[in-house]
Design a protein around this motif. Sequence first.
Motif, mmCIF file in Angstrom:
data_model
loop_
_atom_site.group_PDB
_atom_site.id
_atom_site.type_symbol
_atom_site.label_atom_id
_atom_site.label_comp_id
_atom_site.label_asym_id
_atom_site.label_seq_id
_atom_site.Cartn_x
_atom_site.Cartn_y
_atom_site.Cartn_z
ATOM 1 N N GLU A 162 0.821 -1.218 0.000
ATOM 2 C CA GLU A 162 0.000 0.000 0.000
ATOM 3 C C GLU A 162 0.853 1.265 0.000
ATOM 4 O O GLU A 162 0.724 2.103 0.903
ATOM 5 N N ASN A 165 -0.942 4.765 0.312
ATOM 6 C CA ASN A 165 -1.743 5.077 1.504
ATOM 7 C C ASN A 165 -1.498 6.501 1.961
ATOM 8 O O ASN A 165 -0.363 6.882 2.238
ATOM 9 N N SER A 193 -1.983 -2.978 -3.424
ATOM 10 C CA SER A 193 -2.738 -1.729 -3.334
ATOM 11 C C SER A 193 -4.231 -2.000 -3.447
ATOM 12 O O SER A 193 -4.665 -3.015 -3.997
#
Lengths: 343, 337
Positions: A162, A165, A193
């Motif tokens: 991720e 983020n 993701s």
Amino acid sequence: MSAVIEITGLRKTFRTLRRGSRVAVDGFDMVVEAGQVHGFLGPNGSGKTTTLRALLGLVNADAGELRVLGASAPEQLGRVAGRVGAIVESPQFFGNFTGHRTLRLLAVAGGVPTSRVDEVLDQVGLRDRSEDRVKGYSLGMKQRLAVASALLKNPELLILDEPANGLDPAGIREMRDLMRTLAESGVTVLVSSHLLAEIQLICDHVTIIARGRRVAAGRVDDVLAGHDPHEWRVRVAEPERGAELLRAAGLTVTGHLDDVLMVGGVPESELISSTLGGQGLWVRELTPIRPDLESVFLELTAGAAPPRQPDGTTPDDAISDETGSAAEPLIELDRTDGRRVDA
Amino acid sequence: MNLVRAELERLTARRFVQLMVLLLAVAFAVTTATTLLGSHRPTTSEMSAAQTQAARAVAAMEAEHTRCLQIKAGEIPIIKDGEYVPADCAELDPARMAQLPLATDYLSSVFVFSHEARGLLYFLIAFLVLFAFLVGASYIGADLNSGGVVNLLLWRPGRLTVLGTKLGTLVGVVAALSVLSSALYLGTFWTIGQTAGLPGPLDGEFWGQLGAIYGRGLVLVLLAAVLGFGIATLGRHTSAALGAVAAYAVVWEVGCRLVLQIIDVARPDQLMLSTYLGAWLSGKVELWDGNGCPPGGGVCDGGLYTITWAPALLVLLALTGAVAGAAFAAFRRRDLL
């Protein structure tokens, strides 16, 4: 191409006194070849982070074989750690240290020249704020710092959990450009993701995990093609008559709005134009409906069976009795060409 | 070596460590200032008066010893009712006393280094034990809690190496700080004794005793560091170490001690960690337990027992070793989420 990440039959069960046992990953397989930008997709709680943590030696697998750059994980990770940059799930840093000091300490611990610190701070756009304490950073800035820490080693393999983020749209675009640049320079990137559009833009390969199991893997185009409904958007002057003609020709009209028909199960567009044109009905528009990663992802992850729990049951047994969804066969795509195969 | 360098910098850069060092410096400065303000170099007349008082005290002791011998020989009767005459007059013999009254005992507002050094050293050891425990716990606790350990393991995947380096760095830093601060601390007060007070009798015996206290104190400081580090590793948080100590003190040292006394368990002090702490630090502790005496009261020496520094060290080492071993074993297999 050689495989830089190989995961075979990974299984992990978490055991807690309060909540008992929970199977997080159940017989998961994944292969990432050198030079790929490989997307790793899955809904929340599907086992993505557990898989990445097991790969990095942070979680002990119950079963399965994991190899990173040819080294068995976690036993031989030390041998290749200098060639692997990684961030896992919103990494935290010590708040009272500055960004620069945080990276410098990691560089010293890892035997990396400290001159790399300024380079990577430039690379992620944090140079101006590098002397600020990390506790004053926004989530996006912390994310950039994490990516910078992963880049410090000039890695051959970059594992990013991720990475977007907390980033704003401009930051997401910068991250995308950064990953492209890294990929162009020969770095293999494994990125997980939730931003499926981003993955579709960045990645050439993808593995989709749902409820601890792989539900699709292969080239992004092949995965999408494997889920192409062969549906077309057809605009004609007399839609009612057009629909009748198409049905008479054995085609399926799945929708009808004003002068637009949705026609499914058509491998070639000529079949539509010749059927309608042969009866003097001219086609004004003939557009293929292509699946995107989001729709494929939702389709695959909605139908995936949950992992077997230690007591032999599945968490959704009760639900499947009512809906029947869990009883549907698992669809899996061949890793190399994205064809559907029965799992 | 790189890891040690990084950990050394990480540890010394921690605010909590810096705050504790600052507190130590403040406590040191305050103690030094108050000592300096409350002490002066005695004048010749003060010294002379103190010497006279000391000589009188020694003479009184000699007279009492002589009187005891005379009573035992039947040369004189006991005059006062209830006057204590020991069975063996050697108890009163000034020649057998460990320390005779000195002039320095009769000087007011004069800092005498030989009198005060032990107390000052115990104060410093107490502070350093607290410092070592808190720093040990917060060093690993904050790192586990903030994800610093995970970040480090991504660079150096050897868990035991990382944890071992952290512990080694901690012990090294605490030992170095303890040695330096003790030398500075005692050196300052020795200087005060030389310049603004009196040094007192600083013979080999004095330095030997002070050195023994210092050595035992240093061991205790290092054990406290390892213990704080170990408990925080097991509990994954600094507060786990603080909570464990608070819970032990309240539940076991206070609560269970009361219960054990109520139900007449023999020698309950033997089951308390504080007993072994005291025995280690002071060399030995003498305890009394009424369960060893016959019922009905009266004088009873059978209830006396002693715990020396050797078993005390064994208990402290076993406890610290067990906690550290458990911490390493847990960290080796733990899932870092």
